[in-house]
Structures are given as structure tokens and as C-alpha cells.
Design an enzyme around this catalytic site. Sequence first.
Site, PDB file in Angstrom:
ATOM      1  N   LEU A 188       0.817  -1.220   0.000  1.00 39.00           N
ATOM      2  CA  LEU A 188       0.000   0.000   0.000  1.00 39.00           C
ATOM      3  C   LEU A 188       0.848   1.265   0.000  1.00 39.00           C
ATOM      4  CD1 LEU A 188      -3.211   0.731   1.921  1.00 39.00           C
ATOM      5  CD2 LEU A 188      -1.247   2.182   2.437  1.00 39.00           C
ATOM      6  N   LEU A 189       0.461   2.192  -0.860  1.00 41.81           N
ATOM      7  CA  LEU A 189       1.047   3.542  -0.886  1.00 41.81           C
ATOM      8  C   LEU A 189       0.025   4.486  -0.270  1.00 41.81           C
ATOM      9  CD1 LEU A 189       2.374   5.367  -4.093  1.00 41.81           C
ATOM     10  CD2 LEU A 189       0.310   6.166  -2.949  1.00 41.81           C
ATOM     11  N   ASP A 211       0.384   8.734   1.711  1.00 41.75           N
ATOM     12  CA  ASP A 211       0.802  10.128   1.503  1.00 41.75           C
ATOM     13  C   ASP A 211       2.141  10.300   0.766  1.00 41.75           C
ATOM     14  OD1 ASP A 211      -1.116   9.983   3.469  1.00 41.75           O
ATOM     15  OD2 ASP A 211       0.112  10.911   5.022  1.00 41.75           O
ATOM     16  N   TYR A 259       6.160   7.844   9.881  1.00 34.98           N
ATOM     17  CA  TYR A 259       4.982   8.526   9.351  1.00 34.98           C
ATOM     18  C   TYR A 259       5.381   9.758   8.521  1.00 34.98           C
ATOM     19  CZ  TYR A 259       1.314   5.738  11.638  1.00 34.98           C
ATOM     20  OH  TYR A 259       0.443   4.742  11.994  1.00 34.98           O
ATOM     21  N   SER A 260       4.385  10.490   8.063  1.00 32.93           N
ATOM     22  CA  SER A 260       4.606  11.503   7.029  1.00 32.93           C
ATOM     23  C   SER A 260       5.480  12.675   7.460  1.00 32.93           C
ATOM     24  CB  SER A 260       3.257  12.031   6.542  1.00 32.93           C
ATOM     25  OG  SER A 260       2.656  11.049   5.764  1.00 32.93           O
ATOM     26  N   ARG A 301       1.473  15.244  14.370  1.00 33.60           N
ATOM     27  CA  ARG A 301       2.336  14.598  13.369  1.00 33.60           C
ATOM     28  C   ARG A 301       2.402  15.386  12.057  1.00 33.60           C
ATOM     29  NH1 ARG A 301      -2.090  11.050  14.124  1.00 33.60           N
ATOM     30  NH2 ARG A 301      -3.637  11.182  12.446  1.00 33.60           N
ATOM     31  N   GLU A 310      -4.647  16.718   9.434  1.00 29.36           N
ATOM     32  CA  GLU A 310      -3.493  15.932   9.012  1.00 29.36           C
ATOM     33  C   GLU A 310      -2.759  16.649   7.884  1.00 29.36           C
ATOM     34  OE1 GLU A 310      -4.349  11.303   9.905  1.00 29.36           O
ATOM     35  OE2 GLU A 310      -5.196  11.997   8.027  1.00 29.36           O
TER      36      GLU A 310
HETATM   37  C1  FRU Z   1      -2.555  10.668   6.464  1.00 30.46           C
HETATM   38  C2  FRU Z   1      -1.822   9.940   7.592  1.00 30.46           C
HETATM   39  C3  FRU Z   1      -0.830  10.856   8.266  1.00 30.46           C
HETATM   40  C4  FRU Z   1       0.162   9.882   8.847  1.00 30.46           C
HETATM   41  C5  FRU Z   1       0.221   8.831   7.767  1.00 30.46           C
HETATM   42  C6  FRU Z   1       0.466   7.430   8.249  1.00 30.46           C
HETATM   43  O1  FRU Z   1      -3.008   9.812   5.474  1.00 30.46           O
HETATM   44  O2  FRU Z   1      -2.746   9.393   8.499  1.00 30.46           O
HETATM   45  O3  FRU Z   1      -1.408  11.721   9.223  1.00 30.46           O
HETATM   46  O4  FRU Z   1       1.403  10.463   9.090  1.00 30.46           O
HETATM   47  O5  FRU Z   1      -1.019   8.887   7.081  1.00 30.46           O
HETATM   48  O6  FRU Z   1       0.612   6.554   7.161  1.00 30.46           O
END
Ligand code: FRU
Length: 461
Positions: free
Chosen positions: A28-29, A31, A90-91, A149, A204
Site C-alpha cells: 500500500l502507498l 501520503d 509517518y509523514s 504529526r 493531518e
Molecule cells: C494521512 C496519515 C498521516 C500519517 C500517515 C500514516 O493519510 O494518516 O497523518 O502520518 O497517514 O501513514
Amino acid sequence: MKDTKHTLNHITNNHWRTQFHIQPPTGLLNDPNGLIYHDGVYHVFYQWHPDGPTHGLKSWNHVTSTDLVHWTQDKRILQPDSIYDSHGAYSGSALIVDDTLELFYTGNTRTLDDVRIPYQLNARLDSNGIVDKKVVIDHIPKGYTDHFRDPKVFTTPQGYAMILGAQRQDMTGTALLYTSTDLKTWHFAKELTTWLQSFGYMWECPDYFELDQKGILLFCPQGAMNVPQLNTNIYPNAYIVGEYDTTHFDMSHHTNPQLLDYGFDFYAAQTFIDQTGQRVLLAWMGAAEGGYPSDKYGWAHVLTLPRVLTLIDNHLYQQPHPNLIALRTDSVPIDSPLCSYELTVDSIQGDLDIDLYHFRDECINLRYDASTQTLTLDRSALKNTYATERGETRTLRLDEPLKNLHVFRDTSTLEIFINQGRYTLSLRFFPQHIEGHVKIKTLNDSALKTLYPLEDVNHDL
Ligand code: FRU
């Protein structure tokens, strides 16, 4: 060293794999992360769960390009291999400092009792890989929850700033700002000042940048702007445009939030500056919860095409990046069966009704009612469905008549640019038969239409 394709065990066996979009080799891809142009090379990272089409343990997969069209897998992947990102890298974002590529991201961790503890980390990309991983923010500021985050770092007249998505303890969403002069020590400054005080429960993936002396915030305000009975996506990606004060992070005079895209699959957009100084956007062409039809082949989602942003009257326009012209081959008759294409329709007047994909009883339909200036995107005639609880149509009321369309189809994606990019609609679709044709049912005779087959360049993705 082993061939990358072999190491990554590519999925090759199904016709929904795309020909010119960034897609995961497996799994899965989500962000886009760490987008940057440096030394003649575009770096795109993305949230990646390699082991299956689910939101599992995330790393940052890494692809590069010299032209934003032809992409190559890079071996330097940001892995969740420390105690500060044990439950996912995470992102986040990237910045070039003294000719080095610095990455900033959220390390997701969980205690044995399953309590989430987010850390903000910095790491550097060098020729061997990702090095010098270190925590730069180790606690959540007072008044906010563990939903803290997605750092986007940018330069300011005073040094550096980092904007993060956050949730207040009263369960409303916001964006927080930190400042630094050396990128190592970060100080909590304040919340971004806006008049959106109770707008969703978590913001987010914020991105902040300036265009034409205006400040622009892109963000994903979960819980806002999604009205199920109106056929909207579960999670919106929005933007506001305002007068921005970089000393006080004050954006109090800004527009109403507007959606960045009106299709079914679009989220977590991030931007960067390209080789010629244009502001370019990439987003995750996904968002809906639950499975997508490609899950059964072990992969899910792609990124959008790169889109150039411009600001006109406080409205963000998105146009396909001009480099994409490299994909075109000679134009063909408008009803030619194809797996991918670029379509332009200009000088539209009055109503329109067009299938952007049509094969036997399956179609993706776009229609425009000139009397109400309403555009409807309809995927209800497809057999492979997903996220049906949010409706099979998306409707958009234009604030000017429909004048032109610019469409990119790639096997299982459609990106529709309306009126020079004033509005866009993006969606995935999973037809049983991949080759289909454009079927024009209603269109004024004076409209000009051109269809280009596009090349398949995803040999390495
Ligand atoms: C948004 C999110 C971000 C998080 C990431 C985790 O799609 O939920 O807030 O950093 O995806 O994969």
C-alpha cells in the site's frame, strides 16, 4: 547487488497497474513525503506498507526522476528501524540545507499498553542511505493529544519553521508551529492563527507556502466538510488563502476553506518547487476507508500526476505539469480504444455529456448542466465497486460556465482538469476490460477535441 525489481518483488500481473503514475511495487502507498528537487534530481518519498494492501508498518519508499515523468526506484528507503519510529515512519517533508537533503518526519510508537507516543525526527539522505536519525521534538506540547504529526519544514526570515497537524484536548483540529535557527533545537511557538476554531477533529498533513505574496495552507481537516448525504469523501483535503505574517504565524484574514479536488480519490497533498521555480503538487490518489479492487492483487493506490499551482483571485488552479507532454504520441480519432490517454476539449458551450471510459455496459460518465452550472461525475456503471456508502457520484457547482476540459486517463486513474485547472476531479476506477473509449453523447459542434495516446513509462515501478 540484487536487481531492485527482484528485491522488491514487483506486482506485474494485473491490468490495473498504471503506466505513468507513481505506484508501489507491492503493498500500500499513501501520503507523498519529502518532495524535493536537488542537484538535477526530483526525490519523491511516499508512505509505504510493502507487505500488503493495508495500513501496516509504514516506511518511506523512495523514487527519483530527472523530469517528473520517468521514475526510478531508489534503494535508499527510510525504514522504521529505531525505537523512535518502531510503529511506523509517518509523514513528513524535506529541505535542502548546505547542499544536503534533510528529512523531517513523525516516528510513530506505541507502548505495551498501546498508548501512542509520536516523536518528530530528522534524518539525512546521503549517497549510501538514510543516516543520522535523531529526535528533534520528544514531547507533545501541553493542551494537545497524541495526534501530533506530519511536520512540514520551511524557511522563514528568522530561520526555520515547522508546521504540524494536531488535535487540541477538546478534540478539535489545528496546526502547530515550531521554530529553529539550526534545525536541531526546536521551540514550540504557537498555533497557527486562523478563524477556524472548531473545524474537524484532527488536521493531518499540513503544507504551508506562499504564492503571489499570499500565504496558503493545505490541510486535511478530518471530520469537517464531509456531509455524507451530499456524496462527499470521508476525509477532505482543503486549502485556505490568506494574508500571512511569518513573524507571528498569523493567518487570521483568510478565505473560506475550499476543497482542493472534487473527485473520489484525493488526499494528503504536498508541494515542492520544481526546476523552473514553479510550485508543484502531488497527492495520494486514495483516502476512502476499506478495500480497493486492486487489493486482491496485493497492492493499493498511486500518487496523482504532478500539477503546477497558480493563484488567481484567491483560488488555487492546478494544471498538469508541462513535462507530461513527453508522454504524448500522435493524436488519434476521438473514439479510438485506448488504455491511457490525454484528452483536451476546448470552446465548450452549453450542456455536455461524455463517457471518459466506455466499454459495453461499463462507463465513467461526466455531465454538465449549463442551466445550473452543475458538473456530475458518475461511476455507478462500474462493476468493481468500493466505498459505495459515500455515494457513486460527485457533484460540483461551478462559479462560471464550463469552458474546457483536460483529462488524463492511465489504466485505472482519471484526472480531470476543468476550466484551465480552476477545479479538478481525481478518481481511481477498476474496469473489467482495460481498453475503453471516450464516448461523446452531448457536445456543441464548435468544440475542439483532441485525443493523444500516452506512452507506458513505468518500467521500473
Ligand atoms: C494521512 C496519515 C498521516 C500519517 C500517515 C500514516 O493519510 O494518516 O497523518 O502520518 O497517514 O501513514
